[in-house]
Design a protein around this motif. Structure first.
Motif, PDB file in Angstrom:
ATOM      1  N   THR A  18       0.819  -0.924  -0.096  1.00  0.00           N
ATOM      2  CA  THR A  18      -0.169  -0.029   0.037  1.00  0.00           C
ATOM      3  C   THR A  18       0.740   1.293  -0.019  1.00  0.00           C
ATOM      4  O   THR A  18       0.545   2.101  -0.804  1.00  0.00           O
ATOM      5  N   TYR A  19       1.807   1.240   0.756  1.00  0.00           N
ATOM      6  CA  TYR A  19       2.669   2.270   0.789  1.00  0.00           C
ATOM      7  C   TYR A  19       3.501   2.659  -0.768  1.00  0.00           C
ATOM      8  O   TYR A  19       3.523   3.745  -1.273  1.00  0.00           O
ATOM      9  N   ALA A  20       3.585   1.448  -1.449  1.00  0.00           N
ATOM     10  CA  ALA A  20       4.251   1.369  -2.673  1.00  0.00           C
ATOM     11  C   ALA A  20       3.064   2.256  -3.658  1.00  0.00           C
ATOM     12  O   ALA A  20       3.445   2.855  -4.565  1.00  0.00           O
ATOM     13  N   ARG A  21       1.839   1.887  -3.415  1.00  0.00           N
ATOM     14  CA  ARG A  21       0.943   2.230  -4.244  1.00  0.00           C
ATOM     15  C   ARG A  21       0.725   3.626  -4.148  1.00  0.00           C
ATOM     16  O   ARG A  21       0.438   4.724  -5.025  1.00  0.00           O
ATOM     17  N   ALA A  22       0.850   4.125  -2.852  1.00  0.00           N
ATOM     18  CA  ALA A  22       0.758   5.549  -2.456  1.00  0.00           C
ATOM     19  C   ALA A  22       1.869   6.401  -3.207  1.00  0.00           C
ATOM     20  O   ALA A  22       1.731   7.492  -3.742  1.00  0.00           O
ATOM     21  N   GLU A  23       3.120   5.754  -3.241  1.00  0.00           N
ATOM     22  CA  GLU A  23       4.326   6.350  -3.636  1.00  0.00           C
ATOM     23  C   GLU A  23       3.948   6.582  -5.280  1.00  0.00           C
ATOM     24  O   GLU A  23       4.151   7.451  -5.803  1.00  0.00           O
ATOM     25  N   ARG A  24       3.653   5.611  -5.868  1.00  0.00           N
ATOM     26  CA  ARG A  24       3.279   5.326  -7.311  1.00  0.00           C
ATOM     27  C   ARG A  24       2.518   6.472  -7.732  1.00  0.00           C
ATOM     28  O   ARG A  24       2.607   7.177  -8.864  1.00  0.00           O
TER      29      ARG A  24
END
Ligand SMILES: C[S@@+](CC[C@H](N)C(=O)[O-])C[C@H]1O[C@@H](n2cnc3c(N)ncnc32)[C@H](O)[C@@H]1O
Length: 198
Positions: A18-24
């Motif tokens: 989810t952090y990766a999705r937010a960063e993307r």
């Protein structure tokens, strides 16, 4: 509210995703891991039939910490509300347990119909900067309220500083709450709603 590692041994895999999705998606307002880890701990402690409310879903990072805390239980309800349709749509791309409900709207407009909660993460201006009294009233006896970003590295503007000072004063002096300041991450206040004497 700062960039968080998208992966790493200290992050549960679903939370890291989810952090990766937010960063993307360039979403920079997700709760930081120190806050998320406490949120997960509190979520793990809700009683049987527990209800958890997140005010401000963002991309779903806080929600994923809550889901991590609840774990394999299926007796808990989690409701998360955000008025930003685009952010909510991105959050809905993830797969969530059936007991998680993502809603779009102003949390203060739907608060009365949502009922009362054992744990509230007040992470939106609505319900924190405005309507904080209603958020407190939505806590069940013994319920817990968590706010973060109380000591941010910098203020966005004077209004940010003023609102934050008012939230702090309200939470630390409220007769129905027992509150504690946690000098960790962006600065948190954790409050418990007093139970009525027997
Ligand atoms: C700090 S972010 C939430 C981050 C999320 N809780 C997390 O930990 O990943 C704040 C969010 O609150 C939402 N918001 C602001 N005012 C709101 C309101 N009145 N009702 C619902 N959501 C609101 C914004 O759209 C934004 O996505």
């Amino acid at each position: 509210m700062q960039p968080a590692p998208a992966s790493g041994p200290e992050l549960p895999a679903a939370v890291g995703a989810t952090y990766a999705r937010a960063e993307r998606h360039g979403f920079m307002l997700s709760c930081e891991p120190a806050v998320g880890r406490l949120l997960a701990t509190l979520a793990a402690s809700v009683p049987a039939g527990g209800r958890i409310l997140e005010m401000g879903t963002g991309i779903g990072v806080g929600t994923s910490w809550i889901v991590h805390g609840v774990g394999a239980r299926d007796d808990v309800q989690v409701v998360t509300v955000d008025l930003d349709e685009q952010a909510s749509a991105i959050a809905r791309e993830a797969s969530w347990p059936a007991w998680v409900t993502l809603r779009v709207g102003d949390v203060l407009a739907v608060l009365d119909e949502l009922g009362r909660f054992d744990l509230i993460f007040a992470d939106a201006q609505g319900g924190k900067w405005t309507g904080l009294d209603r958020t407190i009233a939505a806590l069940r006896p013994g319920g817990l309220l968590l706010v973060d970003d109380m000591t941010p590295p910098r203020w966005m503007d004077d209004a940010h500083e003023r609102h934050t000072a008012r939230v702090r004063a309200t939470l630390l002096s409220h007769p129905d709450l027992v509150s504690s300041e946690l000098a960790c991450g962006s600065g948190m206040i954790l409050c418990a709603r007093r139970r009525a004497p027997r």
